[in-house]
Design a protein around this motif. Sequence first.
Motif: not given
Length: 165
Positions: A59-84
């Motif tokens: 239940g994290v915010r997306g969209p999730v795409t390959s972070p090949t060029f960004a190296i890392a992306r953080t997707h915050p939780s939308l449901v009070g769980g951990p971020d991805l």
Amino acid sequence: MTDTALTDTTTVTVATDTAMRALGSAIAAEVRAGDLILLSGPLGAGKTTFTQGLAQGMGVRGPVTSPTFAIARTHPSLVGGPDLVHVDAYRLGGPEELDDLDLEAGLAESVTVVEWGTGMAEWLNDDRLEISIDRHADDVRTVRVRRVGERWRGTLAALAADELE
């Protein structure tokens, strides 16, 4: 150092992208803050597709795409769980470059997925999932989920099914 007696591997067959996302979602049901997942497999194997399913299940915010060029992306939780935290180590020269990303700072509060993480990121957590994906000529994938450490002992019973369609 992780005691090798605390490892267990499950192998599943994944027939479609939808099934790969379902596998990610099934694993999301058991992840918690501080977890580390290392993904390996050739280009196009389904590492990002797996992570999309994991993200949806978490239940994290997306969209999730390959972070090949960004190296890392953080997707915050939308449901009070951990971020991805989604990392792609493909372009990194070694573990020291991964260390420069300072992933340890947020590791305890997030679930961290490292694509191309084998041989690069094991030092981040003695307890981790190591997922290797082999894609065959017919696009069917063989996925090996290796549970390393006490944290993962006895988990992921839902993966006992041999095939995800």
